[in-house]
Design a protein around this motif. Structure first.
Motif, PDB file in Angstrom:
ATOM      1  N   ILE A 146       0.834  -1.190   0.000  1.00 36.12           N
ATOM      2  CA  ILE A 146       0.000   0.000   0.000  1.00 36.12           C
ATOM      3  C   ILE A 146       0.875   1.249   0.000  1.00 36.12           C
ATOM      4  O   ILE A 146       1.741   1.416   0.848  1.00 36.12           O
ATOM      5  N   ASP A 147       0.641   2.108  -0.984  1.00 36.44           N
ATOM      6  CA  ASP A 147       1.442   3.313  -1.141  1.00 36.44           C
ATOM      7  C   ASP A 147       0.859   4.438  -0.290  1.00 36.44           C
ATOM      8  O   ASP A 147      -0.251   4.903  -0.531  1.00 36.44           O
ATOM      9  N   ALA A 148       1.614   4.866   0.701  1.00 35.23           N
ATOM     10  CA  ALA A 148       1.133   5.919   1.603  1.00 35.23           C
ATOM     11  C   ALA A 148       1.459   7.309   1.100  1.00 35.23           C
ATOM     12  O   ALA A 148       0.971   8.297   1.644  1.00 35.23           O
ATOM     13  N   THR A 149       2.263   7.416   0.041  1.00 31.34           N
ATOM     14  CA  THR A 149       2.709   8.742  -0.410  1.00 31.34           C
ATOM     15  C   THR A 149       1.585   9.552  -1.039  1.00 31.34           C
ATOM     16  O   THR A 149       1.607  10.783  -1.005  1.00 31.34           O
ATOM     17  N   SER A 150       0.601   8.863  -1.645  1.00 31.97           N
ATOM     18  CA  SER A 150      -0.488   9.585  -2.309  1.00 31.97           C
ATOM     19  C   SER A 150      -1.710   9.729  -1.420  1.00 31.97           C
ATOM     20  O   SER A 150      -2.712  10.307  -1.840  1.00 31.97           O
ATOM     21  N   ALA A 151      -1.649   9.218  -0.215  1.00 29.25           N
ATOM     22  CA  ALA A 151      -2.795   9.275   0.685  1.00 29.25           C
ATOM     23  C   ALA A 151      -2.933  10.652   1.331  1.00 29.25           C
ATOM     24  O   ALA A 151      -1.984  11.435   1.377  1.00 29.25           O
ATOM     25  N   ILE A 152      -4.122  10.935   1.804  1.00 30.37           N
ATOM     26  CA  ILE A 152      -4.393  12.178   2.513  1.00 30.37           C
ATOM     27  C   ILE A 152      -3.960  12.013   3.968  1.00 30.37           C
ATOM     28  O   ILE A 152      -4.316  11.032   4.618  1.00 30.37           O
ATOM     29  N   ARG A 153      -3.194  12.950   4.464  1.00 27.37           N
ATOM     30  CA  ARG A 153      -2.768  12.894   5.864  1.00 27.37           C
ATOM     31  C   ARG A 153      -3.769  13.686   6.707  1.00 27.37           C
ATOM     32  O   ARG A 153      -3.998  14.879   6.466  1.00 27.37           O
ATOM     33  N   TYR A 154      -4.366  13.014   7.672  1.00 23.00           N
ATOM     34  CA  TYR A 154      -5.392  13.634   8.505  1.00 23.00           C
ATOM     35  C   TYR A 154      -4.873  14.903   9.188  1.00 23.00           C
ATOM     36  O   TYR A 154      -5.584  15.912   9.261  1.00 23.00           O
ATOM     37  N   VAL A 164      -7.089   7.887   3.867  1.00 22.58           N
ATOM     38  CA  VAL A 164      -6.588   8.840   4.864  1.00 22.58           C
ATOM     39  C   VAL A 164      -5.685   8.129   5.863  1.00 22.58           C
ATOM     40  O   VAL A 164      -5.965   7.007   6.284  1.00 22.58           O
ATOM     41  N   ILE A 165      -4.595   8.789   6.219  1.00 24.85           N
ATOM     42  CA  ILE A 165      -3.721   8.281   7.275  1.00 24.85           C
ATOM     43  C   ILE A 165      -4.151   8.943   8.576  1.00 24.85           C
ATOM     44  O   ILE A 165      -3.901  10.126   8.803  1.00 24.85           O
ATOM     45  N   PHE A 166      -4.826   8.189   9.416  1.00 26.30           N
ATOM     46  CA  PHE A 166      -5.318   8.712  10.693  1.00 26.30           C
ATOM     47  C   PHE A 166      -4.246   8.554  11.762  1.00 26.30           C
ATOM     48  O   PHE A 166      -3.661   7.474  11.903  1.00 26.30           O
ATOM     49  N   PRO A 167      -3.973   9.590  12.531  1.00 30.25           N
ATOM     50  CA  PRO A 167      -2.908   9.513  13.541  1.00 30.25           C
ATOM     51  C   PRO A 167      -3.173   8.474  14.621  1.00 30.25           C
ATOM     52  O   PRO A 167      -2.241   7.888  15.176  1.00 30.25           O
ATOM     53  N   GLY A 168      -4.431   8.224  14.914  1.00 33.07           N
ATOM     54  CA  GLY A 168      -4.753   7.277  15.976  1.00 33.07           C
ATOM     55  C   GLY A 168      -4.406   5.838  15.644  1.00 33.07           C
ATOM     56  O   GLY A 168      -4.342   4.985  16.541  1.00 33.07           O
ATOM     57  N   THR A 169      -4.170   5.533  14.364  1.00 34.75           N
ATOM     58  CA  THR A 169      -3.857   4.155  13.992  1.00 34.75           C
ATOM     59  C   THR A 169      -2.432   3.773  14.370  1.00 34.75           C
ATOM     60  O   THR A 169      -2.118   2.607  14.534  1.00 34.75           O
ATOM     61  N   GLN A 170      -1.552   4.754  14.441  1.00 36.30           N
ATOM     62  CA  GLN A 170      -0.155   4.567  14.864  1.00 36.30           C
ATOM     63  C   GLN A 170       0.640   3.630  13.953  1.00 36.30           C
ATOM     64  O   GLN A 170       1.699   3.144  14.342  1.00 36.30           O
ATOM     65  N   ASP A 171       0.135   3.373  12.746  1.00 38.72           N
ATOM     66  CA  ASP A 171       0.885   2.514  11.829  1.00 38.72           C
ATOM     67  C   ASP A 171       1.236   3.219  10.517  1.00 38.72           C
ATOM     68  O   ASP A 171       1.979   2.692   9.698  1.00 38.72           O
ATOM     69  N   GLY A 172       0.671   4.435  10.323  1.00 38.87           N
ATOM     70  CA  GLY A 172       0.987   5.199   9.126  1.00 38.87           C
ATOM     71  C   GLY A 172       0.452   4.612   7.844  1.00 38.87           C
ATOM     72  O   GLY A 172       0.905   4.975   6.749  1.00 38.87           O
ATOM     73  N   ILE A 173      -0.518   3.696   7.933  1.00 36.45           N
ATOM     74  CA  ILE A 173      -1.070   3.037   6.751  1.00 36.45           C
ATOM     75  C   ILE A 173      -2.397   3.696   6.365  1.00 36.45           C
ATOM     76  O   ILE A 173      -3.254   3.910   7.225  1.00 36.45           O
TER      77      ILE A 173
END
Length: 276
Positions: free
Chosen positions: A5-13, A169-178
């Motif tokens: 899964i590519d996190a570079t194109s995701a929206i950062r919360y 979206v990368i949610f901060p609460g997930t703590q995995d950055g996915i």
């Protein structure tokens, strides 16, 4: 595969600059989640009174004011108890924590049960038709579903499963950055928005309001089906990821809701039509 899964194109919360706090008064903070419930009740009150303008209404405008009080108690008490019973049973080890509403934690299924209890009490007191009042309340309910789910997104809670979609979206609460599905917004659109449109069409463009149970049945089917399907992209609550019968808790609670909706909907065609 998670690693693909590519996190570079995701929206950062955190780049959305959202805050769960709407207004900060220093000693007191007003949160968007609380405001969503206040707005839900206000909009529901307004819409119910507007619906009464159509002929054949099961209650008067004066009844609506009392009804809103009953519904408010049902939503809060049922929603909180449902959350503590279905999703966080360990909270009962410290029973006082159940009262800490400001820490969050409400169940829509629990709120639904609370609303049913409050409606039974209300209609018995005023000697009104329970089924017909439920039809009208069902049409006003989607307003709250939209607002509460948007508030969930603003809070950065109840996120979805892993996703490779560009709007993930990368949610901060997930703590995995996915990246994950913004399932809160899916729910706002389908559980709330779609249900609102469909029920509004049935009420304003057909004679559904004159068929006891028709709108209630349609509302239960719409919400239950949307919630059941969205559970496939919604991250289950901790400890409830793999129930032994193969469904999530949200799906399990939605099945009887769908079944009840089908029963009310079919029964409405066999019941006597109310005179307009």
């Amino acid at each position: 595969m998670l690693t693909l899964i590519d996190a570079t194109s995701a929206i950062r919360y955190d780049q959305l600059h959202l805050s769960p706090v709407a207004l900060d008064f220093g000693l007191f903070q007003l949160r968007w989640y609380a405001l969503s419930y206040i707005a839900m009740i206000a909009l529901g009150w307004w819409y119910l009174r507007r619906m009464l303008r159509r002929s054949g209404a099961p209650m008067t405008a004066g009844h609506v004011d009392d009804l809103v009080f009953y519904l408010t108690l049902g939503i809060i008490i049922g929603g909180r108890l449902g959350y503590c019973l279905f999703y966080r049973p360990e909270i009962w080890r410290a029973p006082l924590d159940v009262l800490k509403l400001w820490q969050g934690g409400m169940s829509l299924h629990g709120g639904f049960l609370g609303v049913i209890v409050s409606l039974v009490l209300f209609t018995r007191r005023h000697r009104l038709s329970l089924l017909r009042v439920c039809d009208y309340v069902a049409c006003a309910t989607p307003f709250g579903l939209v607002l509460v789910r948007i508030a969930n997104f603003v809070n950065g809670e109840l996120w979805g499963r892993l996703s490779s979609f560009p709007w993930a979206v990368i949610f901060p609460g997930t703590q995995d950055g996915i990246p994950r599905h913004p399932s809160q917004l899916y729910e706002a659109a389908l559980e709330g928005g779609l249900s609102m449109i469909m029920l509004a069409y049935l009420f304003w463009r057909t004679d559904a309001r004159l068929r006891p149970g028709h709108l209630l049945g349609a509302g239960l089917i719409l919400y239950g089906t949307a919630r059941f399907l969205l559970e496939f992209v919604r991250q289950p609550d901790a400890g409830l990821e793999h129930l032994w019968w193969g469904l999530t808790m949200g799906q399990t609670l939605s099945v009887p809701m769908i079944g009840a909706g089908i029963w009310f909907y079919v029964r409405s065609f066999k019941s006597a039509r109310v005179a307009p």
